[in-house]
Each structure stands twice: as structure tokens, then as C-alpha cells.
Design a protein around this motif. Structure first.
Motif, PDB file in Angstrom:
ATOM      1  N   GLN A 188       0.846  -1.186   0.000  1.00 59.36           N
ATOM      2  CA  GLN A 188       0.000   0.000   0.000  1.00 59.36           C
ATOM      3  C   GLN A 188       0.886   1.242   0.000  1.00 59.36           C
ATOM      4  N   VAL A 189       0.616   2.125  -0.944  1.00 64.92           N
ATOM      5  CA  VAL A 189       1.419   3.333  -1.079  1.00 64.92           C
ATOM      6  C   VAL A 189       0.958   4.373  -0.068  1.00 64.92           C
ATOM      7  N   GLN A 190       1.911   4.968   0.613  1.00 69.37           N
ATOM      8  CA  GLN A 190       1.620   6.078   1.531  1.00 69.37           C
ATOM      9  C   GLN A 190       2.528   7.245   1.212  1.00 69.37           C
ATOM     10  N   LEU A 191       1.925   8.418   1.125  1.00 67.65           N
ATOM     11  CA  LEU A 191       2.655   9.657   0.901  1.00 67.65           C
ATOM     12  C   LEU A 191       2.310  10.592   2.052  1.00 67.65           C
ATOM     13  N   VAL A 192       3.322  11.003   2.803  1.00 64.44           N
ATOM     14  CA  VAL A 192       3.088  11.814   4.003  1.00 64.44           C
ATOM     15  C   VAL A 192       3.872  13.110   3.879  1.00 64.44           C
ATOM     16  N   GLU A 193       3.131  14.200   3.707  1.00 62.62           N
ATOM     17  CA  GLU A 193       3.738  15.515   3.555  1.00 62.62           C
ATOM     18  C   GLU A 193       3.825  16.225   4.896  1.00 62.62           C
ATOM     19  N   SER A 194       4.851  17.054   5.049  1.00 63.41           N
ATOM     20  CA  SER A 194       5.011  17.827   6.275  1.00 63.41           C
ATOM     21  C   SER A 194       5.830  19.075   5.976  1.00 63.41           C
ATOM     22  N   GLY A 195       5.853  19.984   6.944  1.00 60.70           N
ATOM     23  CA  GLY A 195       6.703  21.158   6.831  1.00 60.70           C
ATOM     24  C   GLY A 195       6.000  22.455   6.500  1.00 60.70           C
ATOM     25  N   GLY A 196       4.714  22.400   6.255  1.00 56.39           N
ATOM     26  CA  GLY A 196       3.988  23.617   5.938  1.00 56.39           C
ATOM     27  C   GLY A 196       3.831  24.515   7.146  1.00 56.39           C
ATOM     28  N   GLY A 197       3.260  25.687   6.915  1.00 54.50           N
ATOM     29  CA  GLY A 197       3.033  26.617   8.003  1.00 54.50           C
ATOM     30  C   GLY A 197       2.648  27.979   7.508  1.00 54.50           C
ATOM     31  N   LEU A 198       2.653  28.931   8.423  1.00 49.15           N
ATOM     32  CA  LEU A 198       2.342  30.325   8.117  1.00 49.15           C
ATOM     33  C   LEU A 198       3.643  31.108   8.069  1.00 49.15           C
ATOM     34  N   VAL A 199       3.831  31.834   6.987  1.00 51.11           N
ATOM     35  CA  VAL A 199       5.071  32.591   6.815  1.00 51.11           C
ATOM     36  C   VAL A 199       4.743  33.913   6.144  1.00 51.11           C
ATOM     37  N   GLN A 200       5.550  34.920   6.415  1.00 55.63           N
ATOM     38  CA  GLN A 200       5.348  36.220   5.766  1.00 55.63           C
ATOM     39  C   GLN A 200       5.910  36.184   4.343  1.00 55.63           C
ATOM     40  N   ALA A 201       5.396  37.041   3.526  1.00 57.05           N
ATOM     41  CA  ALA A 201       5.908  37.167   2.165  1.00 57.05           C
ATOM     42  C   ALA A 201       7.411  37.424   2.202  1.00 57.05           C
ATOM     43  N   GLY A 202       8.126  36.750   1.332  1.00 59.74           N
ATOM     44  CA  GLY A 202       9.579  36.843   1.298  1.00 59.74           C
ATOM     45  C   GLY A 202      10.279  35.785   2.121  1.00 59.74           C
ATOM     46  N   SER A 255      10.730  31.733   3.822  1.00 59.26           N
ATOM     47  CA  SER A 255      11.079  30.420   3.268  1.00 59.26           C
ATOM     48  C   SER A 255      10.449  29.307   4.085  1.00 59.26           C
ATOM     49  N   LEU A 256      10.211  28.197   3.414  1.00 61.26           N
ATOM     50  CA  LEU A 256       9.775  26.962   4.064  1.00 61.26           C
ATOM     51  C   LEU A 256      10.402  25.794   3.329  1.00 61.26           C
ATOM     52  N   ARG A 257      10.563  24.692   4.047  1.00 60.21           N
ATOM     53  CA  ARG A 257      11.041  23.464   3.418  1.00 60.21           C
ATOM     54  C   ARG A 257      10.029  22.366   3.692  1.00 60.21           C
ATOM     55  N   LEU A 258       9.470  21.839   2.633  1.00 62.07           N
ATOM     56  CA  LEU A 258       8.503  20.758   2.734  1.00 62.07           C
ATOM     57  C   LEU A 258       9.197  19.412   2.553  1.00 62.07           C
ATOM     58  N   SER A 259       8.644  18.402   3.212  1.00 64.14           N
ATOM     59  CA  SER A 259       9.143  17.040   3.065  1.00 64.14           C
ATOM     60  C   SER A 259       7.986  16.117   2.711  1.00 64.14           C
ATOM     61  N   CYS A 260       8.290  15.078   1.961  1.00 67.60           N
ATOM     62  CA  CYS A 260       7.302  14.055   1.643  1.00 67.60           C
ATOM     63  C   CYS A 260       7.987  12.704   1.783  1.00 67.60           C
ATOM     64  N   ALA A 261       7.509  11.926   2.730  1.00 63.63           N
ATOM     65  CA  ALA A 261       8.028  10.571   2.936  1.00 63.63           C
ATOM     66  C   ALA A 261       7.127   9.577   2.216  1.00 63.63           C
ATOM     67  N   ALA A 262       7.732   8.759   1.379  1.00 59.02           N
ATOM     68  CA  ALA A 262       6.975   7.795   0.586  1.00 59.02           C
ATOM     69  C   ALA A 262       7.267   6.377   1.045  1.00 59.02           C
ATOM     70  N   SER A 263       6.238   5.563   1.071  1.00 58.49           N
ATOM     71  CA  SER A 263       6.421   4.144   1.371  1.00 58.49           C
ATOM     72  C   SER A 263       5.516   3.336   0.449  1.00 58.49           C
ATOM     73  N   GLY A 264       5.880   2.063   0.261  1.00 60.44           N
ATOM     74  CA  GLY A 264       5.075   1.206  -0.596  1.00 60.44           C
ATOM     75  C   GLY A 264       5.427   1.296  -2.059  1.00 60.44           C
ATOM     76  N   ILE A 265       6.456   2.080  -2.404  1.00 62.89           N
ATOM     77  CA  ILE A 265       6.928   2.151  -3.775  1.00 62.89           C
ATOM     78  C   ILE A 265       8.442   1.972  -3.778  1.00 62.89           C
ATOM     79  N   ILE A 266       8.983   1.596  -4.934  1.00 63.48           N
ATOM     80  CA  ILE A 266      10.438   1.558  -5.070  1.00 63.48           C
ATOM     81  C   ILE A 266      10.852   2.982  -5.391  1.00 63.48           C
ATOM     82  N   PHE A 267      11.115   3.738  -4.325  1.00 64.36           N
ATOM     83  CA  PHE A 267      11.248   5.191  -4.430  1.00 64.36           C
ATOM     84  C   PHE A 267      12.297   5.588  -5.453  1.00 64.36           C
TER      85      PHE A 267
END
Length: 118
Positions: free
Chosen positions: A1-15, A17-29
Motif C-alpha cells: 500500500q502506497v503512503q505519501l506523508v507531507e510535512s513542513g507547511g506553516g504560516l510565513v510572511q511574504a519573502g 522560506s519553508l522546506r517541505l518534506s514528503c516521505a513515501a512508502s510502498g513504492i520503489i522510491f
């Protein structure tokens, strides 16, 4: 079973930065291209960045020069570094395996909310 789990979002002012992550399982990444998509309120989901299994990247014009996609095959994780954020970047961000320019292969994860204030 494929799972995609995103994280790292939030509230930020214009200008900011943010770094998003996505952890994948169930696939040959390491064999798969990966993409970051976003969906703003009232708009269709769009592919904003993709990275091939070999590490080649491309970006939507709206984020080119500001966003950087990368991957760590040892961690089955894809990242999206977002700099110089704009209010129009506000959206829920998702990852998936892209198929062509607009389709995708797997069920969506829960996504991660990015809100950019002006």
C-alpha cells in the motif's frame, strides 16, 4: 500500500522560506520520478516541480528560480525548498508520482498547508 506523508507547511510572511518534506512508502522510491503539486482554494491542483529518478528537475514558470526540489533516496523522501514566498503560493501542497504533465499515479496524502501573508 502506497503512503505519501507531507510535512513542513506553516504560516510565513511574504519573502520568507519553508522546506517541505514528503516521505513515501510502498513504492520503489529510487525508481520513480516524484513531483510536488499544490491546490489553492477554488483552483485546480497543479504540478509545480518534478524530479526524475536520475535527479533532473523542472518547474512551473510561477515558481522557477524560487523553489528547489530535491530527493534523498536513502530516506525515501522528496523535499521542496521554497524561498521568496508570495501570497499567491498559499495552497495545500502534495507530493505524488507524476504521470506526464498533469496526471499522477497514487492516491493523495493529506497534504501540508502553506499560508503566505502579505
Amino acid at each position: 500500500q502506497v503512503q505519501l506523508v507531507e510535512s513542513g507547511g506553516g504560516l510565513v510572511q511574504a519573502g520568507g522560506s519553508l522546506r517541505l518534506s514528503c516521505a513515501a512508502s510502498g513504492i520503489i522510491f529510487s525508481f520513480n520520478a516524484m513531483g510536488w503539486y499544490r491546490q489553492a482554494p477554488g483552483k485546480q491542483r497543479e504540478l509545480v516541480a518534478r524530479i526524475t529518478s536520475e535527479g533532473s528537475t523542472n518547474y512551473a514558470d510561477s515558481v522557477k528560480g524560487r523553489f528547489t526540489i530535491s530527493r534523498d533516496n536513502a530516506k525515501n523522501t522528496v523535499y521542496l525548498q521554497m524561498n521568496s514566498l508570495k501570497p499567491e503560493d498559499t495552497a495545500v501542497y502534495y507530493c505524488n508520482v507524476p504521470v506526464g504533465s498533469s496526471l499522477y499515479r497514487h492516491n493523495w496524502g493529506q497534504g501540508t498547508q502553506v499560508t503566505v501573508s502579505s
